[in-house]
Design a protein around this motif. Structure first.
Motif, PDB file in Angstrom:
ATOM      1  N   ALA A  54       0.834  -1.206   0.000  1.00 59.13           N
ATOM      2  CA  ALA A  54       0.000   0.000   0.000  1.00 59.13           C
ATOM      3  C   ALA A  54       0.870   1.258   0.000  1.00 59.13           C
ATOM      4  O   ALA A  54       0.570   2.236  -0.700  1.00 59.13           O
ATOM      5  N   ALA A  55       1.952   1.235   0.769  1.00 59.95           N
ATOM      6  CA  ALA A  55       2.860   2.391   0.798  1.00 59.95           C
ATOM      7  C   ALA A  55       3.505   2.612  -0.563  1.00 59.95           C
ATOM      8  O   ALA A  55       3.679   3.758  -1.010  1.00 59.95           O
ATOM      9  N   ALA A  56       3.826   1.522  -1.248  1.00 60.16           N
ATOM     10  CA  ALA A  56       4.414   1.645  -2.583  1.00 60.16           C
ATOM     11  C   ALA A  56       3.406   2.217  -3.578  1.00 60.16           C
ATOM     12  O   ALA A  56       3.758   3.059  -4.424  1.00 60.16           O
ATOM     13  N   ILE A  57       2.155   1.797  -3.484  1.00 60.46           N
ATOM     14  CA  ILE A  57       1.109   2.316  -4.372  1.00 60.46           C
ATOM     15  C   ILE A  57       0.909   3.811  -4.141  1.00 60.46           C
ATOM     16  O   ILE A  57       0.701   4.586  -5.080  1.00 60.46           O
ATOM     17  N   ALA A  58       0.981   4.230  -2.886  1.00 58.21           N
ATOM     18  CA  ALA A  58       0.845   5.660  -2.580  1.00 58.21           C
ATOM     19  C   ALA A  58       1.895   6.464  -3.328  1.00 58.21           C
ATOM     20  O   ALA A  58       1.598   7.518  -3.912  1.00 58.21           O
ATOM     21  N   ALA A  59       3.129   5.963  -3.337  1.00 62.45           N
ATOM     22  CA  ALA A  59       4.209   6.666  -4.036  1.00 62.45           C
ATOM     23  C   ALA A  59       4.000   6.634  -5.549  1.00 62.45           C
ATOM     24  O   ALA A  59       4.230   7.637  -6.244  1.00 62.45           O
ATOM     25  N   GLU A  60       3.544   5.497  -6.061  1.00 65.95           N
ATOM     26  CA  GLU A  60       3.358   5.351  -7.503  1.00 65.95           C
ATOM     27  C   GLU A  60       2.246   6.251  -8.036  1.00 65.95           C
ATOM     28  O   GLU A  60       2.362   6.832  -9.119  1.00 65.95           O
ATOM     29  N   ARG A  61       1.190   6.390  -7.301  1.00 66.70           N
ATOM     30  CA  ARG A  61       0.009   7.106  -7.799  1.00 66.70           C
ATOM     31  C   ARG A  61      -0.115   8.527  -7.266  1.00 66.70           C
ATOM     32  O   ARG A  61      -0.982   9.284  -7.704  1.00 66.70           O
ATOM     33  N   GLY A  62       0.692   8.878  -6.292  1.00 66.69           N
ATOM     34  CA  GLY A  62       0.522  10.181  -5.657  1.00 66.69           C
ATOM     35  C   GLY A  62      -0.686  10.231  -4.753  1.00 66.69           C
ATOM     36  O   GLY A  62      -1.270  11.300  -4.527  1.00 66.69           O
ATOM     37  N   PHE A  63      -1.078   9.072  -4.206  1.00 66.96           N
ATOM     38  CA  PHE A  63      -2.202   8.984  -3.273  1.00 66.96           C
ATOM     39  C   PHE A  63      -1.704   9.233  -1.853  1.00 66.96           C
ATOM     40  O   PHE A  63      -0.520   9.082  -1.545  1.00 66.96           O
ATOM     41  N   GLU A  64      -2.622   9.608  -0.985  1.00 68.11           N
ATOM     42  CA  GLU A  64      -2.347   9.719   0.450  1.00 68.11           C
ATOM     43  C   GLU A  64      -2.383   8.316   1.060  1.00 68.11           C
ATOM     44  O   GLU A  64      -3.371   7.588   0.913  1.00 68.11           O
ATOM     45  N   PHE A  65      -1.293   7.929   1.731  1.00 66.07           N
ATOM     46  CA  PHE A  65      -1.289   6.647   2.445  1.00 66.07           C
ATOM     47  C   PHE A  65      -1.947   6.844   3.804  1.00 66.07           C
ATOM     48  O   PHE A  65      -1.534   7.706   4.586  1.00 66.07           O
ATOM     49  N   VAL A  66      -2.972   6.066   4.087  1.00 67.26           N
ATOM     50  CA  VAL A  66      -3.681   6.168   5.365  1.00 67.26           C
ATOM     51  C   VAL A  66      -3.203   5.031   6.263  1.00 67.26           C
ATOM     52  O   VAL A  66      -3.439   3.860   5.955  1.00 67.26           O
ATOM     53  N   PRO A  67      -2.544   5.348   7.363  1.00 69.94           N
ATOM     54  CA  PRO A  67      -2.082   4.287   8.266  1.00 69.94           C
ATOM     55  C   PRO A  67      -3.259   3.693   9.034  1.00 69.94           C
ATOM     56  O   PRO A  67      -4.375   4.219   9.002  1.00 69.94           O
ATOM     57  N   SER A  68      -3.001   2.617   9.730  1.00 67.13           N
ATOM     58  CA  SER A  68      -4.044   2.025  10.576  1.00 67.13           C
ATOM     59  C   SER A  68      -4.084   2.640  11.965  1.00 67.13           C
ATOM     60  O   SER A  68      -5.028   2.401  12.720  1.00 67.13           O
ATOM     61  N   PHE A  69      -3.049   3.404  12.303  1.00 67.30           N
ATOM     62  CA  PHE A  69      -3.043   4.117  13.585  1.00 67.30           C
ATOM     63  C   PHE A  69      -2.663   5.561  13.313  1.00 67.30           C
ATOM     64  O   PHE A  69      -1.593   5.851  12.753  1.00 67.30           O
ATOM     65  N   HIS A  70      -3.532   6.483  13.712  1.00 65.15           N
ATOM     66  CA  HIS A  70      -3.337   7.910  13.469  1.00 65.15           C
ATOM     67  C   HIS A  70      -4.219   8.664  14.455  1.00 65.15           C
ATOM     68  O   HIS A  70      -5.288   8.174  14.863  1.00 65.15           O
ATOM     69  N   ARG A  71      -3.801   9.854  14.834  1.00 62.08           N
ATOM     70  CA  ARG A  71      -4.564  10.651  15.794  1.00 62.08           C
ATOM     71  C   ARG A  71      -6.034  10.764  15.409  1.00 62.08           C
ATOM     72  O   ARG A  71      -6.932  10.597  16.252  1.00 62.08           O
ATOM     73  N   ASP A  72      -6.322  11.080  14.145  1.00 60.11           N
ATOM     74  CA  ASP A  72      -7.707  11.276  13.739  1.00 60.11           C
ATOM     75  C   ASP A  72      -8.499   9.974  13.780  1.00 60.11           C
ATOM     76  O   ASP A  72      -9.700   9.973  14.093  1.00 60.11           O
ATOM     77  N   LEU A  73      -7.849   8.856  13.456  1.00 55.42           N
ATOM     78  CA  LEU A  73      -8.522   7.562  13.550  1.00 55.42           C
ATOM     79  C   LEU A  73      -8.847   7.241  15.004  1.00 55.42           C
ATOM     80  O   LEU A  73      -9.947   6.774  15.329  1.00 55.42           O
ATOM     81  N   VAL A  74      -7.895   7.492  15.888  1.00 56.73           N
ATOM     82  CA  VAL A  74      -8.125   7.247  17.316  1.00 56.73           C
ATOM     83  C   VAL A  74      -9.231   8.152  17.842  1.00 56.73           C
ATOM     84  O   VAL A  74     -10.122   7.716  18.574  1.00 56.73           O
ATOM     85  N   MET A  75      -9.189   9.422  17.457  1.00 60.01           N
ATOM     86  CA  MET A  75     -10.209  10.368  17.912  1.00 60.01           C
ATOM     87  C   MET A  75     -11.594   9.936  17.418  1.00 60.01           C
ATOM     88  O   MET A  75     -12.584  10.023  18.157  1.00 60.01           O
TER      89      MET A  75
END
Length: 325
Positions: free
Chosen positions: A134-155
């Motif tokens: 998924a991280a590689a696809i983000a770089a290839e396409r210029g997409f935002e990589f969304v992690p599984s743990f992030h402040r906004d996800l926790v909130m």
């Protein structure tokens, strides 16, 4: 240790409740009879995706669209519920989404993600290998990589803790499963922001015990493989950020067997007629293990999701324990 303020959490709750109502928290009488104490079940299986993670996707995508409207699309890795959350939110936000899942992932979770509009890509033998792709696809396409743990996800997912604690501020002990950690960290944050004393206990499978090992060691401990049918808690590499919050705010971690998780799925069906996936039943398995020591207490468990494939459910209801997915 909290990642956000009470005002932030209240604002996240307003965002979530504009899309879905609060989920119920019921004290089922048959569970009380079975375990000899009051057991409140927080029904995160009653969301638009059948799991708690929908809340995090709503909050994450709201900020992303406001602060970075130029983003072309998003990509993430998942075993299912995180991907459904992002697919649900991305459809509302009008953003393309690619989701990477490992080979052999839940057929029905895959179908649900596609139905919500995600592009589904199968790669790797487990979640962590899917995450690398998924991280590689983000770089290839210029997409935002969304992690599984992030402040906004926790909130976002902390809003279910807010709902639970406002409805039941007198809970003595609360059991919750640990996937990558957003749910447990959300509960810890909500409890602390409300100034409550509820003891929070994390739950993992004996065969996917990276977080238990990490808490014992006080640092991230990776495992080479997981061997659990509870795919939502099948994590090899813990999040260091989540681990710090868990060490600071959870009382302890309980390990439960695969047989105990399967029995908890059966218990949910028998006593409440609710479907629970393996990860969703793990908290009840831990409560069942410790029930004799909990007499006189008010306990709660998180039924974090119901997205279990029909063949797996049939196997469990037939009295067997499924093999790892």
């Amino acid at each position: 240790m909290t990642l956000f303020s009470r005002d932030d959490l209240d604002a996240a709750a307003r965002l979530v409740h504009a899309v879905m109502p609060p989920t119920p928290a019921y004290a089922w009488p048959l569970l009380a009879e079975r375990f000899g104490l009051q057991v409140v079940v927080k029904h995160e299986n009653h969301t638009p995706i059948g799991a708690f993670k929908v809340r995090g996707g709503i909050v994450y995508l709201d900020r992303l669209k406001r602060e970075r409207p130029e983003v072309k699309g998003i990509v993430s890795a998942t075993r299912g519920n995180h991907g459904q959350s992002l697919a649900f939110a991305a459809r509302h936000a009008g953003l393309p989404l690619a989701v990477v899942v490992p080979h052999g992932n839940s057929v029905e979770k895959n179908a649900a993600m596609r139905a919500f509009g995600a592009e589904l890509i199968e790669h790797g033998r487990d979640f962590d290998e899917a995450r690398e792709r998924a991280a590689a696809i983000a770089a290839e396409r210029g997409f935002e990589f969304v992690p599984s743990f992030h402040r906004d996800l926790v909130m976002g997912v902390a809003t279910y803790g807010l709902e639970l604690f406002l409805a039941h501020p007198d809970i003595d002990i609360l059991y919750a499963p640990i996937g990558l950690g957003s749910g447990l960290c959300g509960l810890i944050s909500a409890r602390d922001l409300l100034g409550l004393k509820t003891r929070i206990v994390g739950v993992v499978s004996e065969d996917a015990a990276a977080y238990a090992l990490s808490v014992e060691a006080g640092r991230v401990v990776e495992v080479n493989a997981t061997n659990t049918f509870a795919d939502g808690i099948a994590v090899r590499i813990p999040s260091a950020e989540a681990l710090a919050i868990i060490i600071d705010g959870a009382e302890r971690i309980v390990k439960v067997s695969e047989d105990a998780i399967a029995e908890a799925v059966r218990t949910y069906w028998t006593d409440t007629h609710n479907a629970a996936e393996g990860a969703g039943a793990a908290a009840l398995a831990a409560l069942a293990k410790e029930a004799p020591a909990l007499k006189g207490l008010k306990a709660a468990v998180i039924l974090s999701g119901q997205n279990i494939d029909r063949p797996v459910m049939l196997e469990i209801l037939s009295g067997r324990t499924p093999k790892a997915m």
